[in-house]
Structures are given as structure tokens and as C-alpha cells.
Design a protein around this motif. Structure first.
Motif, PDB file in Angstrom:
ATOM      1  N   ALA A  86       0.834  -1.207   0.000  1.00 41.81           N
ATOM      2  CA  ALA A  86       0.000   0.000   0.000  1.00 41.81           C
ATOM      3  C   ALA A  86       0.866   1.253   0.000  1.00 41.81           C
ATOM      4  N   LEU A  90       1.068   4.017  -2.993  1.00 44.69           N
ATOM      5  CA  LEU A  90       0.794   5.406  -2.643  1.00 44.69           C
ATOM      6  C   LEU A  90       1.917   6.318  -3.104  1.00 44.69           C
ATOM      7  N   TYR A 153      -7.476   8.949  -5.275  1.00 43.16           N
ATOM      8  CA  TYR A 153      -7.063   7.689  -4.649  1.00 43.16           C
ATOM      9  C   TYR A 153      -6.155   7.947  -3.448  1.00 43.16           C
ATOM     10  N   LYS A 154      -5.167   8.804  -3.622  1.00 40.67           N
ATOM     11  CA  LYS A 154      -4.225   9.064  -2.533  1.00 40.67           C
ATOM     12  C   LYS A 154      -4.934   9.628  -1.310  1.00 40.67           C
ATOM     13  N   ALA A 157      -7.176   6.783   0.235  1.00 40.29           N
ATOM     14  CA  ALA A 157      -6.389   5.770   0.934  1.00 40.29           C
ATOM     15  C   ALA A 157      -5.932   6.284   2.292  1.00 40.29           C
ATOM     16  N   PRO A 160     -10.269   7.762   4.404  1.00 37.04           N
ATOM     17  CA  PRO A 160     -11.451   7.278   3.667  1.00 37.04           C
ATOM     18  C   PRO A 160     -12.661   8.200   3.760  1.00 37.04           C
ATOM     19  N   TYR A 179      -9.562   3.977  -7.470  1.00 38.39           N
ATOM     20  CA  TYR A 179      -8.600   2.943  -7.085  1.00 38.39           C
ATOM     21  C   TYR A 179      -8.082   2.193  -8.304  1.00 38.39           C
ATOM     22  N   TYR A 183      -4.207   2.207  -9.471  1.00 35.22           N
ATOM     23  CA  TYR A 183      -3.474   0.944  -9.574  1.00 35.22           C
ATOM     24  C   TYR A 183      -3.042   0.700 -11.020  1.00 35.22           C
ATOM     25  N   GLY A 234      -7.870   5.311   7.946  1.00 30.94           N
ATOM     26  CA  GLY A 234      -7.195   5.042   6.694  1.00 30.94           C
ATOM     27  C   GLY A 234      -5.732   4.753   6.894  1.00 30.94           C
ATOM     28  N   LEU A 235      -5.006   4.806   5.800  1.00 33.78           N
ATOM     29  CA  LEU A 235      -3.593   4.450   5.807  1.00 33.78           C
ATOM     30  C   LEU A 235      -2.797   5.332   6.764  1.00 33.78           C
ATOM     31  N   ASP A 329      -7.944  -1.681  -0.067  1.00 26.87           N
ATOM     32  CA  ASP A 329      -7.990  -0.489   0.784  1.00 26.87           C
ATOM     33  C   ASP A 329      -7.527  -0.834   2.193  1.00 26.87           C
ATOM     34  N   ALA A 330      -6.525  -0.114   2.679  1.00 30.30           N
ATOM     35  CA  ALA A 330      -5.926  -0.446   3.980  1.00 30.30           C
ATOM     36  C   ALA A 330      -6.930  -0.315   5.115  1.00 30.30           C
TER      37      ALA A 330
END
Length: 402
Positions: A86, A90, A153-154, A157, A160, A179, A183, A234-235, A329-330
Motif C-alpha cells: 500500500a 501510494l 485515490y491518494k 487511501a 477514507p 482505485y 493501480y 485510513g492508511l 484499501d488499507a
């Protein structure tokens, strides 16, 4: 030895300025996501340098340990970005924005000229009546939309809940769309930079039919589809929670407080640093542990590791596109893994020595319950990409904690 009243909470809360490369004077340390840059304050540099030179006589011991713990905290962030799937996606999404738009920008420049910003030009061109299929306008819109999709996306991630803000933008086409675009562009950039054999690495061109299907069906997370559930964290929360606990474990092992309540009362689990752990406790039904090395802490750190290491899309191909968000998704992974742990409460006592054996066993139990790949599957795939079987590469042949 450290004493609990020697610890300074300010030294454990690096700021989040991620815009410049220089040494920071606004915090003890930061990590810059898009640039792979770890920055420390001049004072922290001085203290860490004193430790590495073994010339610490004129420095306070507690301050030395805390400075090194800040360096450790930021180094963990570096590893999270270069050592997890992830984190790598990112970070590489930033250059992927350029890689995926270069051809369209070249077409735009050829049709329109050297005009900046492209988005402002495209907006004005539509207002002025330029046909929607004008080659210059098409190229400009694709370049802008690709960059915006990856940027969405960033943000999604990391946080959320930002979906609630993005939904008001006419450029946002859904979580799943963002996403898949991120990716696809990132994996394409990796493929374009590395000499992989056919079939050895995911090929986003093979995803096109599925992406068209998801759009046509208005699937969840795509235009005209329902918004997928968003995770509470989130991440960013997972990264900070993982790094904070590792930092505290270092301080405790160096003679600092062993009771987590001491750190908790001093504010070391403030929002962002403690959100992931609070959610973990809520979802698993566990209580706040007393000690820094409690097995519950070990389980939390293991779930963090599993959450930030999705396998589908990179390095393994996507098999079930409808499940993409919960697969990669983390925040979603963290939530589902915690719920799986709640269904197997005996796992809360399994981490005793932080061994590879414990990691593989617990990871297997949790990933089986969630329908995820075992982390070793991804490691073995990466080893296959290296081309030597991994026999001489420490950390792969022996397991995640080798």
C-alpha cells in the motif's frame, strides 16, 4: 535509565509538513511521502549524530533516547512506504500521474500549444463552445482526469472519510474508479520501467474489459453506483499507530515506562496516533493492555502489517474486480481483519515472542477468515520477480520477521 518524568510528550509528536526537503525547524521530525524524504530538526540531528559517533557525555540520556525514538519513528514511516504494498503504490502514484499523462500532454501541446494550466484551458474551451471531441480538448481532459483520479485515490487511501467531500466534485467518478485508475497507472509505470517477462506481472491492459463492465453496470464505487462503505480510519492512521507503538516499545526497552497508561495519560495516543488502536480495541472487544509488550499490542501490530500489505493488483493480478476496494484499501482491510480477530479471541494471546512462526500462524488464521491471500504468497511472488529463487536474500526465505 529513563524515568517516566523524563519523557517529553512534544518529542514524540512529529509534525506532518510534507512540502519541503530541508531539515525541519517546526518539529522534531517528519517523513515526506511523495519524496521518500525523512527530515529531522537540527537538534534531533545533533542528538542522533552524538549517538552514532558515541560521543554522548555532554548530553542528557533521556533526551538522547527520545531523539533516537523520533528518528526511529520516521524511519518506520520510510519502511512503511518502501516496504509495504500500500505504501509503495501510494508513493509511486505520484510519478505515475506524470507517466500516465505524458502521451496525452504531448498530444495536447501539439494541438493547442504550451498552455498552462491545462484544466483551466479545458474549462474555458468548453464555455467558449469548443466541440467536445476536439482532439486538443480530448487530450487535455484525459490528462487532467487521470491526474485527478490518482489524486483522489491518494486522499481516499489516507483518509477514507474524504469521500464525503469528493462526492461534491463533478470530476470524482467513485471510489472504485479512482482505485482502479491509480493501480492501473502505477502498475503500468512499473511495467514500463522493469523488464518483466510476459505474464510475470499484472498487466492493466487486461483489466479494461472488467473496468468497462463495472462502469456499464453502475457497480458499487463506480458512476451511477452506490457509494461503498468507508472505513473509520485510513492508511495515515495505521501508519502512525504502528510507528507510535514501535517507538514506545523502543523507549520502554531502553528503560522508559513499561505501562501504556503512562504514555496514554501524557497524550502519546492523541488522535491520529491512537485512532487505529482505539478502533482495534473496539472491534476486537479487547481492553487497553497494561504493558507495552502485551500480546494484544503484538496482535495490533500484526493486523497493521496485514492491512498495509494488500496483494491483489500488485504484485498479484486482480481476480475479483467487484471486491477490489475491500481487497486493497488499507482501512477496509484493517476493519475486516479486526472483526476476524474478534471471532477468534484466542489469537489475542498468541503473540509472545514476535517470531516468524507466530506471525505466519496468526496471519494464516486471519487471512483465511477474510478471504485474503496469505502474506507469504505476495513475498514468494516478489521473490519470483527477482529471478534467483530468493535463496540468498534475507527476509524472504525465512519469513516476514527474519
Amino acid at each position: 535509565m529513563l524515568r517516566f518524568y523524563d519523557l517529553d510528550p512534544a518529542l514524540l509528536n512529529p509534525a506532518s509538513d510534507q512540502t519541503v526537503f530541508e531539515a525541519t525547524i517546526n518539529a522534531l521530525g517528519t517523513y515526506t511521502t511523495e519524496h521518500f524524504v525523512l527530515r529531522l530538526s537540527p537538534r534531533t540531528h545533533e542528538l542522533v549524530d552524538a549517538i552514532t559517533r558515541q560521543k554522548t557525555d555532554r548530553y542528557d540520556t533521556a533526551e538522547l533516547y527520545q531523539a533516537y525514538s523520533t528518528y526511529l519513528h520516521e524511519t518506520i514511516h520510510w519502511w512503511q512506504h518502501v516496504g509495504s504494498t500500500a505504501g509503495l503504490i501510494l508513493s509511486l502514484a505520484y510519478p505515475a500521474q506524470v507517466y500516465g499523462s505524458m502521451g496525452f500532454l504531448a498530444d495536447f501541446a501539439r494541438e493547442v500549444g504550451a498552455v498552462k494550466p491545462v484544466k483551466a484551458w479545458a474549462d474555458r474551451a468548453l464555455i467558449d463552445g469548443t466541440p467536445a471531441l476536439d482532439p486538443g480538448l480530448v487530450a487535455g481532459n484525459v490528462a487532467v482526469n487521470n491526474a485527478l483520479d490518482i489524486n483522489y485515490y491518494k486522499q481516499l487511501a489516507f483518509f477514507p472519510k474524504s469521500v464525503l467531500e469528493h462526492e461534491r466534485s463533478p470530476f470524482f467518478l467513485g471510489v472504485g474508479h479512482s482505485y482502479l485508475k491509480a493501480y492501473g497507472e502505477t502498475v503500468s509505470a512499473i511495467n514500463g520501467s522493469c523488464d518483466f517477462a510476459d505474464g510475470q506481472f499484472p498487466d492493466p491492459e487486461g483489466w479494461d474489459a472488467e473496468i468497462r463492465r463495472l462502469h456499464a453496470e453502475g457497480s458499487e464505487g463506480f458512476p451511477y453506483g452506490r457509494r461503498p462503505p468507508y472505513a473509520e480510519i485510513g492508511l495515515r492512521h495505521i501508519f502512525e499507530g504502528q510507528a507510535r507503538f514501535c517507538q514506545i516499545q523502543f523507549l520502554a526497552s531502553a528503560g522508559g515506562p513499561e505501562l501504556l497508561q503512562t504514555y496514554r495519560e501524557d497524550g502519546y495516543f492523541a488522535p491520529l496516533y491512537g485512532d487505529a488502536f482505539e478502533l482495534f480495541l473496539k472491534l476486537t472487544g479487547a481492553q487497553w493492555p497494561e504493558r507495552y509488550d502485551d500480546p494484544v499490542v503484538g496482535l495490533f501490530l500484526l493486523i497493521c502489517d496485514l492491512a498495509i500489505n494488500p496483494t491483489r493488483g500488485f504484485p498479484l493480478d486482480i481476480e475479483h474486480f467487484d471486491d477490489l476496494i475491500s481487497d486493497v484499501d488499507a482501512g477496509a482491510r484493517f476493519t475486516l481483519l479486526c472483526l476476524a480477530a474478534a471471532e477468534a479471541p484466542e489469537l489475542a494471546k498468541c503473540v509472545q515472542t514476535y517470531s516468524t512462526l507466530e506471525y505466519n500462524y496468526i496471519a494464516g488464521r486471519l487471512t483465511d477468515r477474510c478471504g485474503y491471500d496469505h502474506p507469504r504468497t505476495a513475498l514468494e511472488t516478489v521473490v519470483g520477480l527477482l529471478g534467483d529463487g530468493g535463496l540468498n536474500r534475507a527476509g524472504f526465505a525465512g519469513g516476514p520477521n527474519s
